[in-house]
Design an enzyme around this catalytic site. Sequence first.
Site: not given
Length: 367
Positions: A198, A94, A195
Amino acid sequence: MVAEVIKANELIKVDPVFGQPSFNDHEQVVFCHDKDTGLKAIIGIHNTVLGPALGGTRMWSYANEWEALNDVLRLSRGMTYKSAISGLNLGGGKAVIIGNAATDKTPELITRFGQFVNSLSGKYITAEDVGSTTEDMDLIRDVTPYVTGISESRGGSGNPSPVTAYGVYMGMKAAAMHQFGSSNLSGKKVLVQGVGHVGETLIDHLTKEGALVQITDINEEKLQLVAAKYGAQIFTGEDIYSADVDIYAPCALGATINDNTINRIKAKVIAGAANNQLAVEQVHGKILMEKGISYAPDFLINAGGIINVYAEIVGYDKAEALRRTENIYNTTLEIFHFADTNNITTQQAAMQIAQKRIDDKKKETAK
Ligand code: NAD
Protein backbone atom coordinates in the site's frame (compact mmCIF):
# COMPACT_ATOMS: atom_id res chain seq x y z
CA MET A 1 -12.48 -22.04 33.61
CA VAL A 2 -12.59 -18.26 33.79
CA ALA A 3 -10.11 -15.72 32.48
CA GLU A 4 -9.05 -12.49 34.13
CA VAL A 5 -9.21 -9.04 32.55
CA ILE A 6 -8.47 -5.59 33.89
CA LYS A 7 -11.45 -3.26 33.65
CA ALA A 8 -11.50 0.22 35.19
CA ASN A 9 -8.22 -0.68 36.95
CA GLU A 10 -9.87 -3.63 38.64
CA LEU A 11 -8.99 -7.22 37.93
CA ILE A 12 -12.20 -9.09 37.18
CA LYS A 13 -12.95 -12.65 36.23
CA VAL A 14 -14.91 -13.17 33.02
CA ASP A 15 -16.28 -16.16 31.17
CA PRO A 16 -13.79 -17.41 28.60
CA VAL A 17 -15.72 -16.72 25.38
CA PHE A 18 -18.96 -14.72 25.76
CA GLY A 19 -17.40 -12.77 28.62
CA GLN A 20 -14.33 -11.58 26.73
CA PRO A 21 -14.35 -7.83 25.97
CA SER A 22 -13.42 -8.69 22.37
CA PHE A 23 -16.46 -10.98 22.05
CA ASN A 24 -18.46 -7.78 21.67
CA ASP A 25 -21.83 -9.11 20.51
CA HIS A 26 -20.52 -11.62 17.97
CA GLU A 27 -23.29 -13.60 16.30
CA GLN A 28 -21.33 -16.79 15.85
CA VAL A 29 -17.84 -18.15 16.41
CA VAL A 30 -16.85 -21.37 14.67
CA PHE A 31 -13.94 -23.53 15.79
CA CYS A 32 -12.64 -25.71 12.96
CA HIS A 33 -10.40 -28.70 13.54
CA ASP A 34 -9.07 -31.43 11.30
CA LYS A 35 -6.69 -33.97 12.74
CA ASP A 36 -5.42 -35.28 9.40
CA THR A 37 -4.24 -31.93 8.02
CA GLY A 38 -3.45 -30.34 11.40
CA LEU A 39 -5.95 -27.53 10.73
CA LYS A 40 -6.91 -25.41 13.70
CA ALA A 41 -8.93 -22.39 12.66
CA ILE A 42 -11.47 -19.99 14.14
CA ILE A 43 -14.07 -18.14 12.09
CA GLY A 44 -15.59 -15.07 13.76
CA ILE A 45 -18.92 -13.80 12.44
CA HIS A 46 -19.55 -10.52 14.17
CA ASN A 47 -22.60 -9.15 12.41
CA THR A 48 -24.65 -10.07 9.34
CA VAL A 49 -27.35 -7.38 9.46
CA LEU A 50 -26.12 -5.62 6.32
CA GLY A 51 -25.11 -8.79 4.46
CA PRO A 52 -22.83 -11.82 4.60
CA ALA A 53 -19.82 -11.46 6.87
CA LEU A 54 -16.81 -10.85 4.62
CA GLY A 55 -13.26 -10.74 5.90
CA GLY A 56 -9.89 -12.30 5.18
CA THR A 57 -8.19 -15.36 6.60
CA ARG A 58 -5.06 -14.67 8.62
CA MET A 59 -2.53 -17.46 9.13
CA TRP A 60 -0.26 -16.65 12.04
CA SER A 61 1.89 -18.38 14.68
CA TYR A 62 -0.10 -17.26 17.69
CA ALA A 63 1.55 -17.70 21.08
CA ASN A 64 -1.57 -19.48 22.31
CA GLU A 65 -5.23 -20.07 21.45
CA TRP A 66 -6.42 -17.12 23.54
CA GLU A 67 -4.34 -14.81 21.40
CA ALA A 68 -5.82 -16.33 18.23
CA LEU A 69 -9.38 -16.04 19.55
CA ASN A 70 -8.85 -12.46 20.65
CA ASP A 71 -7.36 -11.55 17.27
CA VAL A 72 -10.18 -13.05 15.20
CA LEU A 73 -12.86 -11.41 17.36
CA ARG A 74 -11.19 -7.99 17.25
CA LEU A 75 -10.64 -8.21 13.49
CA SER A 76 -14.14 -9.43 12.60
CA ARG A 77 -15.76 -6.63 14.61
CA GLY A 78 -13.55 -4.18 12.71
CA MET A 79 -14.84 -5.57 9.41
CA THR A 80 -18.45 -4.89 10.43
CA TYR A 81 -17.71 -1.19 10.84
CA LYS A 82 -15.43 -0.94 7.81
CA SER A 83 -18.10 -2.30 5.47
CA ALA A 84 -20.91 -0.35 7.12
CA ILE A 85 -19.13 3.02 6.86
CA SER A 86 -18.19 2.24 3.25
CA GLY A 87 -21.82 1.74 2.27
CA LEU A 88 -21.32 -1.93 1.36
CA ASN A 89 -24.05 -4.49 1.93
CA LEU A 90 -21.73 -6.70 3.90
CA GLY A 91 -21.42 -7.80 7.48
CA GLY A 92 -18.22 -8.32 9.41
CA GLY A 93 -16.27 -11.55 9.75
CA LYS A 94 -12.74 -12.82 9.79
CA ALA A 95 -10.91 -16.11 10.15
CA VAL A 96 -7.60 -17.16 11.65
CA ILE A 97 -5.65 -20.32 11.00
CA ILE A 98 -3.26 -21.11 13.82
CA GLY A 99 0.16 -21.91 12.38
CA ASN A 100 3.17 -20.64 10.54
CA ALA A 101 2.23 -19.78 6.95
CA ALA A 102 5.78 -20.45 5.77
CA THR A 103 6.14 -23.92 7.30
CA ASP A 104 2.73 -25.30 8.29
CA LYS A 105 0.65 -24.43 5.24
CA THR A 106 -0.25 -27.26 2.85
CA PRO A 107 -2.77 -27.38 -0.01
CA GLU A 108 -4.69 -30.05 1.96
CA LEU A 109 -4.95 -27.80 5.02
CA ILE A 110 -6.20 -24.85 2.97
CA THR A 111 -8.71 -27.05 1.11
CA ARG A 112 -10.00 -28.43 4.41
CA PHE A 113 -10.39 -24.88 5.68
CA GLY A 114 -12.35 -24.06 2.50
CA GLN A 115 -14.72 -26.93 3.27
CA PHE A 116 -15.41 -25.43 6.70
CA VAL A 117 -16.13 -22.06 5.04
CA ASN A 118 -18.50 -23.86 2.66
CA SER A 119 -20.32 -25.48 5.58
CA LEU A 120 -21.50 -22.00 6.65
CA SER A 121 -23.51 -21.72 3.41
CA GLY A 122 -22.43 -18.17 2.60
CA LYS A 123 -22.90 -16.58 5.99
CA TYR A 124 -19.13 -16.04 5.99
CA ILE A 125 -17.13 -15.18 2.84
CA THR A 126 -13.37 -15.32 3.01
CA ALA A 127 -10.50 -13.45 1.30
CA GLU A 128 -6.72 -12.94 1.67
CA ASP A 129 -5.07 -11.52 4.73
CA VAL A 130 -1.63 -11.75 6.33
CA GLY A 131 -0.30 -15.27 5.69
CA SER A 132 -2.76 -16.17 2.93
CA THR A 133 -2.46 -15.60 -0.80
CA THR A 134 -4.43 -15.44 -4.03
CA GLU A 135 -3.25 -19.01 -4.71
CA ASP A 136 -4.79 -20.11 -1.40
CA MET A 137 -8.07 -18.42 -2.36
CA ASP A 138 -8.00 -20.26 -5.69
CA LEU A 139 -7.67 -23.56 -3.80
CA ILE A 140 -10.58 -22.58 -1.57
CA ARG A 141 -12.62 -21.68 -4.68
CA ASP A 142 -12.35 -25.33 -5.76
CA VAL A 143 -14.49 -26.35 -2.76
CA THR A 144 -16.71 -23.33 -2.14
CA PRO A 145 -18.14 -20.30 -3.95
CA TYR A 146 -17.87 -18.29 -0.70
CA VAL A 147 -14.43 -16.81 -1.36
CA THR A 148 -13.16 -13.55 -2.90
CA GLY A 149 -9.69 -12.33 -3.86
CA ILE A 150 -9.20 -15.15 -6.35
CA SER A 151 -6.98 -14.76 -9.43
CA GLU A 152 -8.07 -12.40 -12.19
CA SER A 153 -7.73 -15.33 -14.60
CA ARG A 154 -10.51 -17.06 -12.62
CA GLY A 155 -12.74 -14.00 -12.57
CA GLY A 156 -11.33 -12.47 -9.38
CA SER A 157 -10.59 -8.82 -8.63
CA GLY A 158 -6.81 -9.14 -8.36
CA ASN A 159 -4.47 -7.37 -5.97
CA PRO A 160 -6.45 -5.01 -3.68
CA SER A 161 -3.45 -2.98 -2.45
CA PRO A 162 -3.40 -0.31 -5.21
CA VAL A 163 -7.11 0.33 -4.59
CA THR A 164 -6.49 0.53 -0.85
CA ALA A 165 -3.71 3.05 -1.50
CA TYR A 166 -6.01 5.16 -3.67
CA GLY A 167 -8.59 5.29 -0.86
CA VAL A 168 -5.92 6.29 1.66
CA TYR A 169 -4.81 9.04 -0.72
CA MET A 170 -8.44 10.28 -0.97
CA GLY A 171 -8.84 10.19 2.83
CA MET A 172 -5.57 12.09 3.24
CA LYS A 173 -6.72 14.79 0.83
CA ALA A 174 -9.97 15.17 2.78
CA ALA A 175 -8.06 15.43 6.06
CA ALA A 176 -5.80 18.07 4.48
CA MET A 177 -8.89 20.00 3.40
CA HIS A 178 -10.13 19.88 6.99
CA GLN A 179 -6.81 20.92 8.51
CA PHE A 180 -5.28 23.27 5.92
CA GLY A 181 -8.35 24.46 4.03
CA SER A 182 -7.15 22.84 0.79
CA SER A 183 -6.97 19.28 -0.45
CA ASN A 184 -3.92 20.11 -2.55
CA LEU A 185 -0.94 18.16 -1.23
CA SER A 186 1.63 19.88 -3.43
CA GLY A 187 4.47 21.13 -1.22
CA LYS A 188 3.13 19.32 1.85
CA LYS A 189 5.70 17.33 3.83
CA VAL A 190 4.38 13.76 4.17
CA LEU A 191 6.06 10.99 6.16
CA VAL A 192 5.09 7.50 4.97
CA GLN A 193 5.91 4.77 7.50
CA GLY A 194 6.07 1.44 5.66
CA VAL A 195 6.74 1.24 1.92
CA GLY A 196 5.03 -2.11 1.30
CA HIS A 197 2.18 -2.92 -1.08
CA VAL A 198 0.00 0.00 0.00
CA GLY A 199 2.73 2.44 1.03
CA GLU A 200 4.50 2.30 -2.31
CA THR A 201 1.39 3.11 -4.39
CA LEU A 202 0.50 5.88 -1.95
CA ILE A 203 3.99 7.36 -2.48
CA ASP A 204 3.38 7.20 -6.23
CA HIS A 205 0.17 9.28 -5.90
CA LEU A 206 1.82 11.73 -3.50
CA THR A 207 4.95 12.36 -5.55
CA LYS A 208 2.88 12.82 -8.71
CA GLU A 209 0.93 15.54 -6.90
CA GLY A 210 4.13 17.28 -5.81
CA ALA A 211 4.13 16.38 -2.11
CA LEU A 212 7.54 16.31 -0.38
CA VAL A 213 7.63 12.67 0.64
CA GLN A 214 9.86 11.19 3.33
CA ILE A 215 9.87 7.45 3.85
CA THR A 216 10.83 4.94 6.52
CA ASP A 217 10.81 1.13 6.63
CA ILE A 218 12.60 -1.61 8.55
CA ASN A 219 13.34 -3.27 5.20
CA GLU A 220 16.42 -1.30 4.11
CA GLU A 221 16.56 -2.81 0.63
CA LYS A 222 12.92 -1.93 -0.14
CA LEU A 223 13.47 1.52 1.30
CA GLN A 224 16.37 2.22 -1.08
CA LEU A 225 14.42 0.87 -4.05
CA VAL A 226 11.32 2.97 -3.38
CA ALA A 227 13.41 6.08 -2.66
CA ALA A 228 15.17 5.73 -6.00
CA LYS A 229 12.01 4.90 -7.95
CA TYR A 230 9.93 7.87 -6.75
CA GLY A 231 12.61 10.35 -5.75
CA ALA A 232 11.40 10.18 -2.14
CA GLN A 233 13.69 11.19 0.69
CA ILE A 234 14.64 8.55 3.27
CA PHE A 235 13.89 9.79 6.78
CA THR A 236 17.18 9.99 8.64
CA GLY A 237 16.17 11.58 11.95
CA GLU A 238 16.28 9.89 15.34
CA ASP A 239 12.55 9.85 16.01
CA ILE A 240 9.97 9.54 13.27
CA TYR A 241 7.11 10.68 15.52
CA SER A 242 8.61 14.08 16.23
CA ALA A 243 9.52 14.56 12.56
CA ASP A 244 8.84 18.05 11.28
CA VAL A 245 6.18 17.08 8.74
CA ASP A 246 2.63 18.18 7.89
CA ILE A 247 1.20 14.69 7.44
CA TYR A 248 2.01 11.33 9.04
CA ALA A 249 0.87 8.26 7.08
CA PRO A 250 1.15 5.02 9.10
CA CYS A 251 1.29 2.23 6.50
CA ALA A 252 3.14 -0.47 8.43
CA LEU A 253 1.68 -1.66 11.72
CA GLY A 254 -1.10 -0.76 14.11
CA ALA A 255 -1.06 1.01 17.49
CA THR A 256 1.68 3.48 16.53
CA ILE A 257 -0.39 6.26 18.11
CA ASN A 258 0.08 5.35 21.74
CA ASP A 259 1.10 6.74 25.14
CA ASN A 260 4.76 6.85 24.11
CA THR A 261 4.35 8.58 20.76
CA ILE A 262 1.26 10.77 20.92
CA ASN A 263 2.83 13.80 22.58
CA ARG A 264 5.79 13.80 20.21
CA ILE A 265 3.72 13.94 17.01
CA LYS A 266 4.22 17.26 15.18
CA ALA A 267 2.17 16.39 12.07
CA LYS A 268 -1.22 18.13 11.87
CA VAL A 269 -2.80 15.35 9.79
CA ILE A 270 -2.70 11.59 10.34
CA ALA A 271 -3.95 9.45 7.46
CA GLY A 272 -2.62 6.01 6.63
CA ALA A 273 -3.45 2.42 5.74
CA ALA A 274 -2.47 0.53 8.89
CA ASN A 275 -5.32 -1.08 10.81
CA ASN A 276 -6.01 -0.05 14.42
CA GLN A 277 -3.63 2.92 14.48
CA LEU A 278 -4.95 4.21 17.80
CA ALA A 279 -3.61 2.01 20.60
CA VAL A 280 -6.70 2.80 22.73
CA GLU A 281 -9.44 4.29 20.54
CA GLN A 282 -11.20 6.39 23.16
CA VAL A 283 -8.03 7.67 24.83
CA HIS A 284 -5.77 8.43 21.90
CA GLY A 285 -8.55 9.61 19.58
CA LYS A 286 -9.47 12.22 22.19
CA ILE A 287 -5.89 13.41 22.69
CA LEU A 288 -5.50 13.88 18.92
CA MET A 289 -8.69 15.94 18.89
CA GLU A 290 -7.45 18.09 21.79
CA LYS A 291 -4.14 18.63 20.03
CA GLY A 292 -5.97 19.85 16.91
CA ILE A 293 -4.65 16.98 14.77
CA SER A 294 -6.98 15.90 11.94
CA TYR A 295 -7.13 12.11 12.17
CA ALA A 296 -8.75 10.24 9.26
CA PRO A 297 -10.11 6.99 10.79
CA ASP A 298 -8.12 4.04 9.46
CA PHE A 299 -11.06 1.67 8.93
CA LEU A 300 -12.74 4.29 6.76
CA ILE A 301 -9.86 5.31 4.52
CA ASN A 302 -8.28 1.85 4.08
CA ALA A 303 -11.55 0.33 2.81
CA GLY A 304 -10.48 0.38 -0.87
CA GLY A 305 -9.41 -3.26 -0.58
CA ILE A 306 -12.80 -4.48 0.59
CA ILE A 307 -14.58 -2.25 -1.93
CA ASN A 308 -12.46 -3.99 -4.57
CA VAL A 309 -13.31 -7.55 -3.46
CA TYR A 310 -16.98 -6.62 -3.03
CA ALA A 311 -16.97 -6.25 -6.82
CA GLU A 312 -16.57 -10.02 -7.03
CA ILE A 313 -19.84 -10.53 -5.15
CA VAL A 314 -22.06 -7.94 -6.79
CA GLY A 315 -20.35 -8.05 -10.16
CA TYR A 316 -19.26 -4.49 -10.78
CA ASP A 317 -16.04 -3.65 -12.59
CA LYS A 318 -12.71 -2.08 -11.64
CA ALA A 319 -13.82 1.38 -12.75
CA GLU A 320 -16.81 1.23 -10.41
CA ALA A 321 -14.59 -0.01 -7.56
CA LEU A 322 -12.30 2.98 -8.12
CA ARG A 323 -15.26 5.39 -8.25
CA ARG A 324 -16.56 4.05 -4.95
CA THR A 325 -13.07 4.27 -3.49
CA GLU A 326 -12.74 7.87 -4.67
CA ASN A 327 -15.88 8.60 -2.68
CA ILE A 328 -13.83 7.98 0.50
CA TYR A 329 -12.88 11.65 0.04
CA ASN A 330 -16.51 12.76 0.53
CA THR A 331 -17.21 10.32 3.34
CA THR A 332 -14.10 11.45 5.22
CA LEU A 333 -15.14 15.10 4.90
CA GLU A 334 -18.61 14.18 6.23
CA ILE A 335 -17.01 12.43 9.20
CA PHE A 336 -14.91 15.51 10.03
CA HIS A 337 -18.00 17.69 9.80
CA PHE A 338 -20.06 15.35 12.00
CA ALA A 339 -17.23 15.12 14.55
CA ASP A 340 -16.77 18.90 14.71
CA THR A 341 -20.52 19.57 14.99
CA ASN A 342 -20.95 17.07 17.81
CA ASN A 343 -17.60 17.71 19.49
CA ILE A 344 -16.61 14.07 19.29
CA THR A 345 -13.56 12.36 17.80
CA THR A 346 -13.50 11.32 14.16
CA GLN A 347 -13.19 7.71 15.30
CA GLN A 348 -16.39 8.07 17.35
CA ALA A 349 -18.11 9.89 14.49
CA ALA A 350 -17.29 7.13 12.00
CA MET A 351 -18.34 4.41 14.45
CA GLN A 352 -21.64 6.16 15.19
CA ILE A 353 -22.51 6.62 11.53
CA ALA A 354 -21.63 2.99 10.77
CA GLN A 355 -23.66 1.75 13.75
CA LYS A 356 -26.66 3.85 12.67
CA ARG A 357 -26.60 2.22 9.23
CA ILE A 358 -26.71 -1.20 10.89
CA ASP A 359 -29.45 -0.19 13.35
CA ASP A 360 -31.60 1.35 10.59
CA LYS A 361 -31.33 -1.79 8.49
CA LYS A 362 -32.22 -3.92 11.50
CA LYS A 363 -35.35 -1.82 12.14
CA GLU A 364 -36.32 -1.95 8.47
CA THR A 365 -35.97 -5.74 8.38
CA ALA A 366 -38.04 -6.10 11.56
CA LYS A 367 -40.99 -4.23 10.00
P1 NAD B 1 3.10 -4.91 3.51
O1 NAD B 1 3.50 -6.04 4.39
O2 NAD B 1 3.21 -5.06 2.03
O3 NAD B 1 3.97 -3.61 3.90
C1 NAD B 1 4.24 -3.23 5.21
C2 NAD B 1 5.61 -2.58 5.20
O4 NAD B 1 5.84 -2.05 6.51
C3 NAD B 1 6.75 -3.54 4.89
O5 NAD B 1 7.58 -2.99 3.88
C4 NAD B 1 7.48 -3.67 6.22
O6 NAD B 1 8.88 -3.87 6.07
C5 NAD B 1 7.19 -2.32 6.85
N1 NAD B 1 7.32 -2.28 8.30
C6 NAD B 1 7.03 -3.23 9.21
N2 NAD B 1 7.32 -2.80 10.44
C7 NAD B 1 7.77 -1.54 10.31
C8 NAD B 1 8.21 -0.56 11.24
N3 NAD B 1 8.26 -0.80 12.54
N4 NAD B 1 8.60 0.64 10.75
C9 NAD B 1 8.57 0.89 9.42
N5 NAD B 1 8.19 0.00 8.51
C10 NAD B 1 7.79 -1.19 8.96
O7 NAD B 1 1.63 -4.52 3.95
P2 NAD B 1 0.57 -3.68 3.11
O8 NAD B 1 -0.30 -4.62 2.36
O9 NAD B 1 1.26 -2.57 2.41
O10 NAD B 1 -0.33 -3.09 4.29
C11 NAD B 1 0.14 -2.03 5.10
C12 NAD B 1 -0.82 -1.82 6.26
O11 NAD B 1 -2.12 -1.52 5.74
C13 NAD B 1 -1.00 -3.05 7.13
O12 NAD B 1 -1.19 -2.64 8.45
C14 NAD B 1 -2.29 -3.69 6.61
O13 NAD B 1 -2.96 -4.42 7.61
C15 NAD B 1 -3.08 -2.44 6.24
N6 NAD B 1 -4.08 -2.69 5.19
C16 NAD B 1 -3.72 -3.19 3.98
C17 NAD B 1 -4.67 -3.41 3.00
C18 NAD B 1 -4.29 -3.92 1.63
O14 NAD B 1 -5.12 -3.87 0.71
N7 NAD B 1 -3.07 -4.40 1.44
C19 NAD B 1 -6.03 -3.10 3.25
C20 NAD B 1 -6.39 -2.57 4.51
C21 NAD B 1 -5.40 -2.39 5.47
